[in-house]
Design a protein around this motif. Structure first.
Motif, PDB file in Angstrom:
ATOM      1  N   ASN A   2       0.833  -1.198   0.000  1.00 43.72           N
ATOM      2  CA  ASN A   2       0.000   0.000   0.000  1.00 43.72           C
ATOM      3  C   ASN A   2       0.874   1.258   0.000  1.00 43.72           C
ATOM      4  OD1 ASN A   2       0.783   0.698   2.647  1.00 43.72           O
ATOM      5  ND2 ASN A   2      -0.891  -0.461   3.556  1.00 43.72           N
ATOM      6  N   GLU A   3       0.211   2.413  -0.121  1.00 44.65           N
ATOM      7  CA  GLU A   3       0.946   3.673  -0.249  1.00 44.65           C
ATOM      8  C   GLU A   3       1.820   3.961   0.970  1.00 44.65           C
ATOM      9  OE1 GLU A   3      -0.838   7.839  -0.257  1.00 44.65           O
ATOM     10  OE2 GLU A   3      -0.453   7.509  -2.395  1.00 44.65           O
ATOM     11  N   LYS A   4       1.328   3.658   2.162  1.00 45.62           N
ATOM     12  CA  LYS A   4       2.123   3.922   3.377  1.00 45.62           C
ATOM     13  C   LYS A   4       3.417   3.110   3.376  1.00 45.62           C
ATOM     14  CE  LYS A   4      -1.402   5.552   6.490  1.00 45.62           C
ATOM     15  NZ  LYS A   4      -1.958   5.546   7.822  1.00 45.62           N
ATOM     16  N   ASP A   5       3.324   1.852   2.951  1.00 44.98           N
ATOM     17  CA  ASP A   5       4.515   1.006   2.879  1.00 44.98           C
ATOM     18  C   ASP A   5       5.492   1.526   1.827  1.00 44.98           C
ATOM     19  OD1 ASP A   5       3.513  -0.675   4.858  1.00 44.98           O
ATOM     20  OD2 ASP A   5       2.592  -2.047   3.400  1.00 44.98           O
ATOM     21  N   ILE A   6       4.945   1.989   0.706  1.00 43.43           N
ATOM     22  CA  ILE A   6       5.784   2.534  -0.364  1.00 43.43           C
ATOM     23  C   ILE A   6       6.505   3.790   0.137  1.00 43.43           C
ATOM     24  CG2 ILE A   6       5.783   3.563  -2.670  1.00 43.43           C
ATOM     25  CD1 ILE A   6       3.352   1.748  -3.304  1.00 43.43           C
ATOM     26  N   ILE A   7       5.780   4.641   0.851  1.00 44.63           N
ATOM     27  CA  ILE A   7       6.367   5.875   1.391  1.00 44.63           C
ATOM     28  C   ILE A   7       7.456   5.534   2.407  1.00 44.63           C
ATOM     29  CG2 ILE A   7       5.903   7.928   2.803  1.00 44.63           C
ATOM     30  CD1 ILE A   7       3.104   7.969   1.405  1.00 44.63           C
ATOM     31  N   LYS A   8       7.177   4.562   3.258  1.00 44.44           N
ATOM     32  CA  LYS A   8       8.159   4.147   4.261  1.00 44.44           C
ATOM     33  C   LYS A   8       9.444   3.662   3.574  1.00 44.44           C
ATOM     34  CE  LYS A   8       6.276   2.397   7.858  1.00 44.44           C
ATOM     35  NZ  LYS A   8       5.582   1.494   8.798  1.00 44.44           N
ATOM     36  N   ALA A   9       9.287   2.844   2.526  1.00 44.31           N
ATOM     37  CA  ALA A   9      10.447   2.343   1.780  1.00 44.31           C
ATOM     38  C   ALA A   9      11.185   3.491   1.093  1.00 44.31           C
ATOM     39  CB  ALA A   9      10.009   1.290   0.764  1.00 44.31           C
ATOM     40  N   ALA A  10      10.424   4.450   0.546  1.00 38.53           N
ATOM     41  CA  ALA A  10      11.032   5.598  -0.132  1.00 38.53           C
ATOM     42  C   ALA A  10      11.849   6.432   0.850  1.00 38.53           C
ATOM     43  CB  ALA A  10       9.958   6.454  -0.795  1.00 38.53           C
ATOM     44  N   ARG A  11      11.346   6.590   2.061  1.00 40.44           N
ATOM     45  CA  ARG A  11      12.081   7.341   3.090  1.00 40.44           C
ATOM     46  C   ARG A  11      13.412   6.677   3.425  1.00 40.44           C
ATOM     47  NH1 ARG A  11       7.085   8.695   7.060  1.00 40.44           N
ATOM     48  NH2 ARG A  11       6.657  10.774   6.277  1.00 40.44           N
ATOM     49  N   LEU A  12      13.445   5.366   3.272  1.00 38.70           N
ATOM     50  CA  LEU A  12      14.677   4.629   3.563  1.00 38.70           C
ATOM     51  C   LEU A  12      15.624   4.597   2.363  1.00 38.70           C
ATOM     52  CD1 LEU A  12      13.120   1.654   5.560  1.00 38.70           C
ATOM     53  CD2 LEU A  12      14.393   3.613   6.475  1.00 38.70           C
ATOM     54  N   GLY A  13      15.236   5.288   1.283  1.00 40.62           N
ATOM     55  CA  GLY A  13      16.115   5.394   0.125  1.00 40.62           C
ATOM     56  C   GLY A  13      15.876   4.360  -0.958  1.00 40.62           C
ATOM     57  N   ASN A  14      14.798   3.619  -0.879  1.00 41.40           N
ATOM     58  CA  ASN A  14      14.473   2.614  -1.892  1.00 41.40           C
ATOM     59  C   ASN A  14      14.062   3.319  -3.183  1.00 41.40           C
ATOM     60  OD1 ASN A  14      12.970   0.783  -3.533  1.00 41.40           O
ATOM     61  ND2 ASN A  14      12.708  -0.563  -1.764  1.00 41.40           N
ATOM     62  N   SER A  15      14.898   3.239  -4.209  1.00 37.95           N
ATOM     63  CA  SER A  15      14.636   3.953  -5.461  1.00 37.95           C
ATOM     64  C   SER A  15      13.423   3.388  -6.203  1.00 37.95           C
ATOM     65  CB  SER A  15      15.868   3.937  -6.357  1.00 37.95           C
ATOM     66  OG  SER A  15      16.243   2.622  -6.655  1.00 37.95           O
ATOM     67  N   GLN A  16      13.154   2.100  -6.057  1.00 35.81           N
ATOM     68  CA  GLN A  16      11.966   1.522  -6.701  1.00 35.81           C
ATOM     69  C   GLN A  16      10.689   2.063  -6.062  1.00 35.81           C
ATOM     70  OE1 GLN A  16      12.680  -2.705  -6.400  1.00 35.81           O
ATOM     71  NE2 GLN A  16      13.425  -2.793  -8.515  1.00 35.81           N
ATOM     72  N   ALA A  17      10.707   2.255  -4.755  1.00 32.20           N
ATOM     73  CA  ALA A  17       9.549   2.815  -4.061  1.00 32.20           C
ATOM     74  C   ALA A  17       9.320   4.261  -4.493  1.00 32.20           C
ATOM     75  CB  ALA A  17       9.743   2.733  -2.548  1.00 32.20           C
ATOM     76  N   LEU A  18      10.404   5.029  -4.607  1.00 30.93           N
ATOM     77  CA  LEU A  18      10.281   6.411  -5.096  1.00 30.93           C
ATOM     78  C   LEU A  18       9.709   6.441  -6.502  1.00 30.93           C
ATOM     79  CD1 LEU A  18      13.589   7.983  -3.793  1.00 30.93           C
ATOM     80  CD2 LEU A  18      11.283   8.772  -3.271  1.00 30.93           C
ATOM     81  N   ALA A  19      10.217   5.571  -7.360  1.00 30.83           N
ATOM     82  CA  ALA A  19       9.721   5.508  -8.733  1.00 30.83           C
ATOM     83  C   ALA A  19       8.231   5.164  -8.749  1.00 30.83           C
ATOM     84  CB  ALA A  19      10.516   4.483  -9.534  1.00 30.83           C
ATOM     85  N   LYS A  20       7.816   4.261  -7.883  1.00 29.77           N
ATOM     86  CA  LYS A  20       6.404   3.867  -7.799  1.00 29.77           C
ATOM     87  C   LYS A  20       5.538   5.043  -7.353  1.00 29.77           C
ATOM     88  CE  LYS A  20       3.355   0.409  -7.551  1.00 29.77           C
ATOM     89  NZ  LYS A  20       2.869  -0.234  -8.738  1.00 29.77           N
ATOM     90  N   LEU A  21       5.996   5.793  -6.352  1.00 24.31           N
ATOM     91  CA  LEU A  21       5.259   6.980  -5.899  1.00 24.31           C
ATOM     92  C   LEU A  21       5.101   7.997  -7.024  1.00 24.31           C
ATOM     93  CD1 LEU A  21       6.647   7.776  -2.338  1.00 24.31           C
ATOM     94  CD2 LEU A  21       4.320   7.133  -2.934  1.00 24.31           C
ATOM     95  N   PHE A  22       6.184   8.231  -7.733  1.00 24.02           N
ATOM     96  CA  PHE A  22       6.124   9.192  -8.830  1.00 24.02           C
ATOM     97  C   PHE A  22       5.190   8.700  -9.927  1.00 24.02           C
ATOM     98  CE2 PHE A  22      10.682  10.661  -7.674  1.00 24.02           C
ATOM     99  CZ  PHE A  22      10.185  11.319  -6.554  1.00 24.02           C
ATOM    100  N   GLN A  23       5.303   7.435 -10.256  1.00 25.19           N
ATOM    101  CA  GLN A  23       4.456   6.848 -11.297  1.00 25.19           C
ATOM    102  C   GLN A  23       2.974   6.962 -10.923  1.00 25.19           C
ATOM    103  OE1 GLN A  23       4.907   2.617 -11.656  1.00 25.19           O
ATOM    104  NE2 GLN A  23       4.165   2.593 -13.765  1.00 25.19           N
TER     105      GLN A  23
END
Length: 171
Positions: A2-23
């Motif tokens: 879910n979005e919260k998990d994606i955001i949490k991963a993005a905060r930790l520097g996960n580039s795939q999570a950031l890409a998913k948020l942007f997408q």
């Protein structure tokens, strides 16, 4: 995920999570910015700048509002800052942008109606609250938070803006 998990991963520097948020949010943000700026090229630039700022400040996202609302707040503030810097230049650019956007939409058989033309004639600080309220369904309080103004000011700008649009459409 879910979005919260994606955001949490993005905060930790996960580039795939950031890409998913942007997408997930790019099209929504771009459509908002096109309506707010009435200039597709400027909207695209602001969307990129918004995501760059998001990347830099994602640790500040407090999850009190939706992620898309946080992006809109960033984008709106970047746009308002840009307007303050380039006031005279923007009037000419805005007219050119409106003509170009109208031409593009008509060539793709997309609807450009009289309401969009009337909205394009409003000041940005009046048009943006109308777009946020009537196209995206934000509350007066949310719009006030996004634009850093009181909800009473938001109501007043929306009311006066709608009166101006009605007046233009009736002439």
């Amino acid at each position: 995920m879910n979005e919260k998990d994606i955001i949490k991963a993005a905060r930790l520097g996960n580039s795939q999570a950031l890409a998913k948020l942007f997408q997930q949010n790019y099209t929504f943000l771009l459509k908002y910015l096109i309506k707010a700026t009435m200039n597709k090229a400027m909207a695209e630039d602001l969307a990129q700048e918004t995501f760059a700022k998001c990347l830099e400040k994602i640790h500040q996202y407090d999850e009190k509002s939706k992620f898309s609302s946080w992006l809109i707040a960033i984008a709106t503030n970047l746009y308002m800052d840009q307007l303050r810097k380039n006031k005279r230049e923007n009037n000419w650019e805005k007219e050119q942008g409106i003509r170009h956007l109208k031409w593009q939409m008509e060539n793709r058989n997309e609807e450009w109606n009289d309401v969009l033309t009337a909205l394009s004639h409003l000041r940005d600080d009046v048009r943006i609250p109308i777009v946020l309220k009537h196209y995206y369904g934000y509350s007066y309080d949310d719009i006030g938070n996004i634009m850093k103004i009181s909800s009473g000011t938001v109501k007043s700008r929306i009311h006066n803006g709608i009166l101006a649009v009605r007046k233009e459409l009736n002439t």
